[in-house]
Design a protein around this motif. Structure first.
Motif, PDB file in Angstrom:
ATOM      1  N   VAL A 105      25.692  33.924  15.867  1.00 33.37           N
ATOM      2  CA  VAL A 105      24.278  34.036  16.217  1.00 33.37           C
ATOM      3  C   VAL A 105      23.421  33.240  15.252  1.00 33.37           C
ATOM      4  N   ARG A 106      23.706  33.342  13.944  1.00 33.41           N
ATOM      5  CA  ARG A 106      22.897  32.608  12.963  1.00 33.41           C
ATOM      6  C   ARG A 106      22.955  31.109  13.214  1.00 33.41           C
ATOM      7  N   GLN A 109      20.209  30.129  15.719  1.00 30.65           N
ATOM      8  CA  GLN A 109      18.809  30.507  15.532  1.00 30.65           C
ATOM      9  C   GLN A 109      18.017  29.371  14.897  1.00 30.65           C
ATOM     10  N   ASP A 110      17.015  28.864  15.623  1.00 29.22           N
ATOM     11  CA  ASP A 110      16.197  27.778  15.085  1.00 29.22           C
ATOM     12  C   ASP A 110      15.234  28.243  14.012  1.00 29.22           C
ATOM     13  N   SER A 112      16.369  30.221  11.609  1.00 26.11           N
ATOM     14  CA  SER A 112      17.245  30.397  10.450  1.00 26.11           C
ATOM     15  C   SER A 112      17.784  29.074   9.936  1.00 26.11           C
ATOM     16  N   PRO A 116      20.266  23.763  14.085  1.00 27.45           N
ATOM     17  CA  PRO A 116      21.205  24.738  14.666  1.00 27.45           C
ATOM     18  C   PRO A 116      22.479  24.063  15.162  1.00 27.45           C
ATOM     19  N   ASN A 123      19.206  35.747  24.682  1.00 28.36           N
ATOM     20  CA  ASN A 123      18.501  36.377  23.559  1.00 28.36           C
ATOM     21  C   ASN A 123      19.372  36.347  22.309  1.00 28.36           C
ATOM     22  N   PHE A 124      19.064  35.397  21.422  1.00 33.95           N
ATOM     23  CA  PHE A 124      19.774  35.302  20.150  1.00 33.95           C
ATOM     24  C   PHE A 124      18.949  35.872  19.006  1.00 33.95           C
ATOM     25  N   SER A 126      15.363  37.456  16.872  1.00 35.48           N
ATOM     26  CA  SER A 126      14.155  36.956  16.224  1.00 35.48           C
ATOM     27  C   SER A 126      14.206  37.420  14.776  1.00 35.48           C
ATOM     28  N   PRO A 131      20.133  40.168  18.127  1.00 34.89           N
ATOM     29  CA  PRO A 131      20.424  39.501  19.408  1.00 34.89           C
ATOM     30  C   PRO A 131      20.954  40.481  20.438  1.00 34.89           C
TER      31      PRO A 131
END
Length: 828
Positions: A105-106, A109-110, A112, A116, A123-124, A126, A131
């Motif tokens: 997931v990390r 994530q744009d 994080s 990416p 849904n990853f 927020s 997620p």
């Protein structure tokens, strides 16, 4: 976890269990120590710390490799994330599926990562929420990830057996860009931890390319390319001195701060709002709302907040609106928000990474050097692989060309052979071919033995020889290798580099924090103040103070050394009217305006706010005047306006109650307002100055007040082709500020004349000449009328004006002239 090695211990010969297995007798202390050391070693090397070369932990590396092997590339359709997790867990990473999915997931994530590595669909999460489950999301590799895994098929890195020995996995990925610096990472091992902050890809590659050509480059030189971290969430980063310390030693603490916009709250009167548009790294809006709620309701250390709304969405991005109570200074409230909430937060940098299997803490230059050594090795191994493949192909092509030269003999030999083995031996002996060449000739279809195919083979032979020569240059000359690595990095930067998101504030962190503390109390009293519009388009206010303090300061003679175009008296929590050249007016709160800084007994308008930040101006539109509202505006006949075509209007102060934007004059065609002056009692004198140097003055009482829709009346008769360059309403009975002066400038000469030298005439008549043109002068470029004139350049620097000339019709003094003219004012 690695299997524990057998120990040499004392064994009782009779110590065997019923199954015949040998039983070792160890002390509990020895068993615990050995087991803990093995666990710590496994965590450090196989789970928590990234490799300095590709910037990945084992789980991330295995996720990307597994997706690459299964073909989940950017051109492939999205696949269920649970499928990816299952493949990784079953083949390479025998740990929990949630641990694998969390790591995956990390990578998607744009907020994080700057780049990416997984293209996620669904849904990853927020910064505030986790997620969706892996069965609900889909994924595939991103283009950035392909740069990390794209050269795996060319023997660029070593492989090792997976956990059960059934498959092989890469020890490290080829990594075509410095992923560790670009995306950062964090991890907690046993007795050590890493926490690396993200950077801008283009800046990091720029520093790496400089280091390729200048191996002895200093840290300060590299920081010209990488001035500081660049966070995916933007925001501000304070204190670059601490950043330099982290780049030098690998350890440091930087302070992140949210970026905000302060302005009037929509749909309210007299209230301000602080809108958070960018947040510190790893901080979400809900964390801030929760902290604000706690501080307001429990500890009560935060006051002045009326409401908090989270309007963040995918289209507009972060938008957290903090509504201020009436009369609250938003700058002072913002300082409390930074101090008491995660809107300002520290990030502890600890660049602990694995280098040749050993944990080391590295600075910026060392991290780049490790990456570049890795790239040199990857490109070298890739080049050897490509050269070998071309040499093998060239060997086959040369054998086929030999056969084509004597194709009849080759066919006869093959036809007369008893079997394929005899044919192969015959070809090798007769034509001096290798076994590989002979086998290839036997496997080649007859259709490849045409004359056209021979031409193609000869062309391929020349191409292969040229490519082998180029590849050999790379392997034989280190400078060629370095240049190739630099060129490939430049292409990555060209394709993937983005603009910097995080603003950097230089200086020592303590000094920066001290300088950012606003002056003034949180609650601002509704005391008298002044709002000033400078000739260069800046708007500011004086500090609110009592009438007694104002009078004392006036008597002390403190002057403001700026050219001021307009000044109105109001209160700190009041409103003013801002008038633009398009005939539009805006009601604006005074409180958000910057307070003028004081230095050595003077006040400078250099700390003002650009008018374009105060009101929404259109292209080519500018602010031409300001006026008071409320009690300060009572008893006035209205606002005097003059246009470039010579129209004049006194607009009655019957402003709309429910509208904060409206028109104050109806303009025709491309006409525009050139001056707007507030009339205090109607005894002022209206003044027009035209481009042909004509001045017309008449009492303001000759202009009948009109409503908002009126277009005014003729104010001055202009000669054909001429236009008005100045309009204003001037007082001639203001002994406090001195006699009004007329300033005219042609671009070659400037003239200052007493206003009293010009006779008054009727409205809608022609004026009298005020500036005799010299040779080469055709029109006035600048004109202004008022007391205590001051000239300025566009950058705000003062320009000295010539001494007053009593001749009304005289020529000017040779002088390039200022760009704008205003007046010097006292606080009164």
């Amino acid at each position: 976890m690695a299997r524990r090695k057998a120990r040499t211990t004392r064994v009782d010969p009779a110590a065997f269990d019923r199954a015949g297995a040998q039983v070792f007798d160890n002390s509990l202390k020895t068993e615990i120590e050995d087991s803990y050391l093995e666990y710590a070693y496994s965590v450090i090397h196989s789970r928590a710390l990234p490799d300095a070369r590709d910037g990945l932990k084992p789980v991330h590396r295995r996720i990307l490799y597994s997706m690459h092997e299964n073909g989940y590339r950017p051109t492939h359709a999205y696949v269920k994330s649970s499928r990816v997790v299952g493949d990784v867990m079953g083949r390479y990473h025998p740990h929990g599926d949630m641990a694998i999915y969390d790591a995956m997931v990390r990578l998607a994530q744009d907020f994080s990562m700057n780049a990416p590595l997984i293209d996620g669909h669904g849904n990853f999460g927020s910064p505030d929420d986790g997620p969706a489950a892996s069965r609900y999301t889909e994924s595939r590799l991103s283009p950035e990830a392909m740069l990390l895994v794209g050269e795996l098929g060319e023997e660029t890195v070593d492989f090792r057996p997976n956990y059960d020995g059934s498959l092989a996995e890469p020890v490290v990925l080829p990594a075509a860009f410095p992923n560790l610096l670009v995306n950062g990472t964090s991890g907690i091992a046993v007795g050590m931890a890493t926490n690396m902050i993200p950077h801008n890809l283009g800046e990091v590659i720029g520093a790496a390319r400089w280091l390729i050509n200048h191996p002895n480059a200093t840290l300060d030189k590299l920081m010209e390319f990488v001035p500081g971290p660049d966070l995916p969430t933007g925001g501000m980063l304070l204190g670059l001195d601490e950043v330099r310390r982290a780049y030098e030693t690998g350890r440091g603490v930087v302070r992140m701060r949210a970026k905000v916009e302060i302005g009037p709250l929509e749909g309210s009167r007299g209230r301000q709002a602080i809108t958070v548009v960018e947040l510190p790294y790893a901080v979400g809006p809900e964390k801030i709302i929760e902290k604000i709620t706690d501080e307001v309701t429990k500890s009560k250390r935060l006051t002045g907040i009326a409401d908090v709304k989270d309007l963040t969405d995918g289209e507009n991005g972060t938008r957290l609106v903090i509504e201020c109570k009436v009369g609250v200074n938003p700058q002072a409230l913002l300082a409390d928000l930074y101090r008491l909430t995660p809107m300002e937060q520290s990030f502890g940098i600890n660049n602990l990474v694995l280098v040749d299997g050993q944990p080391q803490t590295l600075g910026l230059k060392a991290l780049l050097e490790v990456f570049l050594r890795h790239r040199y090795e990857v490109v070298t191994r890739r080049t050897r692989f490509r050269r070998r493949k071309r040499e093998e192909r060239l060997h086959l092509v040369e054998g086929l060309l030999i056969a084509l030269l004597d194709i009849d003999k080759v066919i006869r030999l093959i036809r007369n052979s008893e079997n394929a083995a005899e044919a192969k031996e015959g070809l090798m002996k007769r034509f001096k071919l290798s076994e590989i060449q002979a086998t290839y000739i036997l496997d080649t279809p007859l259709r490849r033995l045409t004359k056209y195919d021979r031409i193609e083979l000869e062309e391929e032979q020349e191409r292969l020889r040229a490519e082998i020569a180029e590849l050999s240059k790379i392997l034989d000359d280190e400078s060629v290798l370095r240049k190739l690595v630099s060129t490939e990095l430049a292409k990555v930067a060209k394709d993937l580099a983005v603009e910097r998101r995080t603003a950097l504030i230089d200086g020592d962190l303590k000094e920066v924090l001290a300088a950012s503390k606003p002056a003034g109390p949180l609650e601002v009293a509704d005391d008298p103040c002044q709002v000033l519009l400078s000739a260069t388009g800046l708007v500011a206010r004086t500090a609110a103070e009592s009438e007694e303090a104002t009078e004392a300061r006036r008597r002390s003679g403190r002057a403001r050394h700026d050219a001021v175009a307009a000044l109105v008296h109001t209160t700190a929590r009041g409103q003013i009217l801002v008038v633009t050249s398009r005939g539009r007016a805006f009601k604006t709160d005074v409180l958000p305006l910057p307070v003028l800084p004081e230095h050595a007994g003077t006040v400078s308008l250099g700390g003002g706010m650009a008018a374009s930040e105060l009101v929404p101006l259109e292209k080519g539109e500018r602010v031409v005047g300001i006026a008071p509202l409320g009690e300060r505006a009572e008893g006035s006949p209205g606002l005097a306006l003059g246009t470039r075509s010579g129209m004049v209007k006194v607009c009655s102060p019957d402003w709309p109650v429910r509208s904060d934007e409206f028109e104050v004059i109806g303009l025709k065609g491309d006409d525009e307002v050139i001056g707007a002056t507030w009339l205090t009692d109607g005894t002022e004198t209206c003044v027009f100055l035209s481009s042909d140097s004509s001045l017309l003055r008449y009492p303001a009482s000759l202009v009948r007040p009109q409503g908002l829709k009126g277009g005014g009346m003729t104010g001055v008769n202009l000669a054909p082709g001429e236009q008005a360059v100045f309009f204003g309403a001037v007082r001639t009975d203001d002994d406090e500020h001195g006699e009004p002066m007329v300033v005219t400038a042609t671009g070659q000469s400037v003239k200052v004349t007493p206003f009293a030298k010009y006779p008054a005439k009727g409205r809608a008549t022609g004026g009298v000449r005020t500036h005799r043109f010299l040779k080469g002068e055709t029109r006035l470029m600048l004109a202004w009328v008022g007391p205590r004139p001051a000239g300025m350049a566009r950058n705000g620097s003062s320009v000295e004006l010539p001494e007053p000339d009593p001749r009304r019709d005289g020529s000017g003094t040779a002088h390039p002239g200022p760009d704008v003219v205003g007046r010097l004012v006292e606080r009164s």
